[in-house]
Scaffold this motif. Structure first.
Motif, mmCIF file in Angstrom:
data_model
loop_
_atom_site.group_PDB
_atom_site.id
_atom_site.type_symbol
_atom_site.label_atom_id
_atom_site.label_comp_id
_atom_site.label_asym_id
_atom_site.label_seq_id
_atom_site.Cartn_x
_atom_site.Cartn_y
_atom_site.Cartn_z
ATOM 1 N N PHE A 45 14.140 7.220 2.560
ATOM 2 C CA PHE A 45 13.327 7.218 3.784
ATOM 3 C C PHE A 45 11.991 6.538 3.498
ATOM 4 O O PHE A 45 11.294 6.894 2.550
ATOM 5 N N VAL A 46 11.656 5.556 4.312
ATOM 6 C CA VAL A 46 10.353 4.893 4.204
ATOM 7 C C VAL A 46 9.498 5.368 5.381
ATOM 8 O O VAL A 46 9.645 4.886 6.491
ATOM 9 N N PRO A 47 8.636 6.337 5.139
ATOM 10 C CA PRO A 47 7.883 6.964 6.230
ATOM 11 C C PRO A 47 6.659 6.145 6.628
ATOM 12 O O PRO A 47 6.278 5.217 5.904
ATOM 13 N N PRO A 48 6.048 6.489 7.745
ATOM 14 C CA PRO A 48 4.743 5.897 8.044
ATOM 15 C C PRO A 48 3.766 6.272 6.922
ATOM 16 O O PRO A 48 3.912 7.327 6.310
ATOM 17 N N ARG A 90 -2.724 4.519 4.005
ATOM 18 C CA ARG A 90 -3.382 3.763 5.087
ATOM 19 C C ARG A 90 -4.673 3.120 4.592
ATOM 20 O O ARG A 90 -4.983 1.977 4.937
ATOM 21 N N GLU A 91 -5.407 3.844 3.744
ATOM 22 C CA GLU A 91 -6.619 3.250 3.173
ATOM 23 C C GLU A 91 -6.266 2.005 2.371
ATOM 24 O O GLU A 91 -6.913 0.959 2.480
ATOM 25 N N GLU A 92 -5.209 2.131 1.563
ATOM 26 C CA GLU A 92 -4.802 0.986 0.737
ATOM 27 C C GLU A 92 -4.361 -0.193 1.586
ATOM 28 O O GLU A 92 -4.682 -1.344 1.295
ATOM 29 N N ILE A 93 -3.603 0.095 2.639
ATOM 30 C CA ILE A 93 -3.111 -0.993 3.492
ATOM 31 C C ILE A 93 -4.279 -1.682 4.198
ATOM 32 O O ILE A 93 -4.332 -2.908 4.295
ATOM 33 N N LEU A 94 -5.257 -0.887 4.660
ATOM 34 C CA LEU A 94 -6.452 -1.478 5.259
ATOM 35 C C LEU A 94 -7.139 -2.415 4.268
ATOM 36 O O LEU A 94 -7.504 -3.549 4.601
ATOM 37 N N LYS A 95 -7.313 -1.922 3.041
ATOM 38 C CA LYS A 95 -7.978 -2.741 2.011
ATOM 39 C C LYS A 95 -7.204 -4.025 1.763
ATOM 40 O O LYS A 95 -7.791 -5.104 1.674
ATOM 41 N N GLY A 153 0.821 -1.208 0.000
ATOM 42 C CA GLY A 153 0.000 0.000 0.000
ATOM 43 C C GLY A 153 0.853 1.254 0.000
ATOM 44 O O GLY A 153 1.880 1.307 0.673
ATOM 45 N N GLY A 154 0.438 2.258 -0.761
ATOM 46 C CA GLY A 154 1.121 3.553 -0.754
ATOM 47 C C GLY A 154 2.522 3.491 -1.321
ATOM 48 O O GLY A 154 2.792 2.708 -2.230
ATOM 49 N N MET A 155 3.423 4.313 -0.767
ATOM 50 C CA MET A 155 4.841 4.342 -1.169
ATOM 51 C C MET A 155 5.021 4.621 -2.653
ATOM 52 O O MET A 155 5.953 4.089 -3.276
ATOM 53 N N ASP A 156 4.157 5.424 -3.219
ATOM 54 C CA ASP A 156 4.235 5.674 -4.660
ATOM 55 C C ASP A 156 5.584 6.258 -5.069
ATOM 56 O O ASP A 156 6.144 5.870 -6.088
ATOM 57 N N ASP A 157 6.099 7.192 -4.249
ATOM 58 C CA ASP A 157 7.412 7.784 -4.543
ATOM 59 C C ASP A 157 8.503 6.732 -4.635
ATOM 60 O O ASP A 157 9.268 6.696 -5.594
ATOM 61 N N VAL A 158 8.552 5.914 -3.594
ATOM 62 C CA VAL A 158 9.619 4.919 -3.523
ATOM 63 C C VAL A 158 9.482 3.921 -4.667
ATOM 64 O O VAL A 158 10.469 3.563 -5.320
ATOM 65 N N LYS A 159 8.245 3.502 -4.927
ATOM 66 C CA LYS A 159 8.038 2.552 -6.026
ATOM 67 C C LYS A 159 8.531 3.149 -7.339
ATOM 68 O O LYS A 159 9.149 2.466 -8.152
ATOM 69 N N GLU A 160 8.232 4.437 -7.549
ATOM 70 C CA GLU A 160 8.635 5.091 -8.795
ATOM 71 C C GLU A 160 10.163 5.152 -8.894
ATOM 72 O O GLU A 160 10.739 4.857 -9.938
ATOM 73 N N GLN A 161 10.815 5.524 -7.786
ATOM 74 C CA GLN A 161 12.279 5.549 -7.785
ATOM 75 C C GLN A 161 12.844 4.171 -8.109
ATOM 76 O O GLN A 161 13.820 4.042 -8.839
#
Ligand SMILES: Nc1ncnc2c1ncn2[C@@H]1O[C@H](COP(=O)(O)OP(=O)(O)O)[C@@H](O)[C@H]1O
Ligand SMILES: [Mg+2]
Length: 325
Positions: free
Chosen positions: A212-215, A221-226, A49-57
């Motif tokens: 940096f892998v932030p909270p 958070r919505e994605e991780i819940l799903k 879930g999330g981490m779009d920046d890191v995934k793109e890098q």
């Protein structure tokens, strides 16, 4: 109630993996050196879930070069190499690295530094070298070295001090080789305490990309819940509302929240004798009992951001703290 979680469920798979040690020590390993067993990761970025920046890098700097090595080499680009992930515990450093291996069809070697260290003379060096040898034989491969900060703990001249220095030296020379051969390996170091990482490891050509892998933020958070509620019996969940109550929760905290909410639903089901879906109320009431586990980390990090950020290493952390605390 659905009891048989199938093997497509990454959370279930992961639980199996975490209970089964990633390293198999075969009989006689003391003489031959430790054997490292790689795994084929079935996680991909869509399980994270999330981490779009890191995934793109990761896509631009790692996956594309790994898939088109000739093209990138013709521009003098290194293939593979070293990356350092840091951030509070439970925010997906390991999880994302497994998914990265899955995206590149690379064999995944997840190893904690404590598993490499051995107080017998010369053994730590041997283990570290074996790890890289094994990964090279099974390239493309991702070596995930957890607790990389352990190497920075300068110890006296006892056997552990020697083991630390020995393992660090081998890691440094292996890192200098990575990216040169046509059998690419990617080395990901991870730490919760980047301020304790040996600076020699952060020089160019080594762990020179530091991420940096932030909270997770609201959307993440919505994605991780799903992701963690998928394939479970649930009522119509208001993901946005629940996520909005989970400021500073780590991915692992959210997983725990879901587990505990599921337990409530199961208890109801035991009483009623029929399937009882996990409800908004379950999730909300549990969230009130929980405290985000990232708080201590953020407090400690704040000191480093304020007093030792000369190199700008913690700029992203500062941004996060300014925005969220
Ligand atoms: N972005 C995420 N998406 C889905 N699950 C996550 C995410 N981040 C963390 N998790 C859950 O939390 C667990 C712990 O994350 P992990 O990668 O081990 O954290 P770290 O290595 O940063 O300490 C994962 O196994 C996963 O179940
Ligand atoms: Mg981890």
């Amino acid at each position: 109630m659905r009891r048989d979680r199938d093997l497509e469920d990454p959370y279930y798979l992961e639980t199996i993996r975490q209970t089964a040690p990633p390293i198999a020590i075969s009989p006689g390993s003391l003489e031959r050196g430790m054997d490292f067993e790689g795994e084929i990761s079935r996680l991909t970025f869509k399980d994270v879930g999330g981490m779009d920046d890191v995934k793109e890098q990761f896509r631009i700097n790692i996956i594309l070069p790994l898939k088109n090595p000739k093209l990138f080499q013709s521009y003098g680009k290194r293939i593979g190499g070293g990356i350092l992930l840091f951030g509070p515990p439970g925010c997906g450093k390991t999880y994302l690295s497994r998914a990265l291996a899955g995206e590149c069809n690379a064999t995944f070697y997840g190893v904690g530094i404590h598993e490499i260290l051995d107080k017998f003379l010369g053994e730590s060096e041997k283990h570290m070298h074996n790890l890289f040898e094994t990964a090279r034989r099974n390239a493309p491969a991702v070596i995930f070295l957890d607790e990389i900060d352990l190497l920075g703990h300068k110890r006296t001249d006892d056997s552990w001090g020697r083991a630390l220095r020995g393992a660090t030296n081998v890691l440094l020379s292996e890192l200098d080789e990575v990216g040169k051969p046509d059998k690419p390996i990617l080395v990901i170091g991870a730490t919760n305490t980047p301020w304790s990482v040996d600076t020699a490891l952060r020089r160019p050509g080594r762990f020179d990309r530091i991420i940096f892998v932030p909270p997770p933020d609201q959307t993440a958070r919505e994605e991780i819940l799903k992701l963690h509620l998928r394939e479970k019996p649930i009522e119509d969940i208001d993901y946005a509302k629940i996520a909005s109550k989970l400021d500073q929760f780590s991915g692992a905290d959210i997983r725990d929240l879901v587990d505990r909410a599921v337990e409530l639903a199961i208890r109801r089901a035991m009483r009623s004798g029929k399937t009882e879906p996990v409800s908004n109320l379950d999730l909300l009431s549990i969230s009130k009992e929980m405290r985000p586990s990232t708080i201590e980390w953020l407090a400690t990090a704040n000191d480093y951001v304020r007093y030792s950020n000369q190199s700008g290493l913690y700029d992203r952390v500062k941004e996060y703290i300014d925005k969220n605390t």
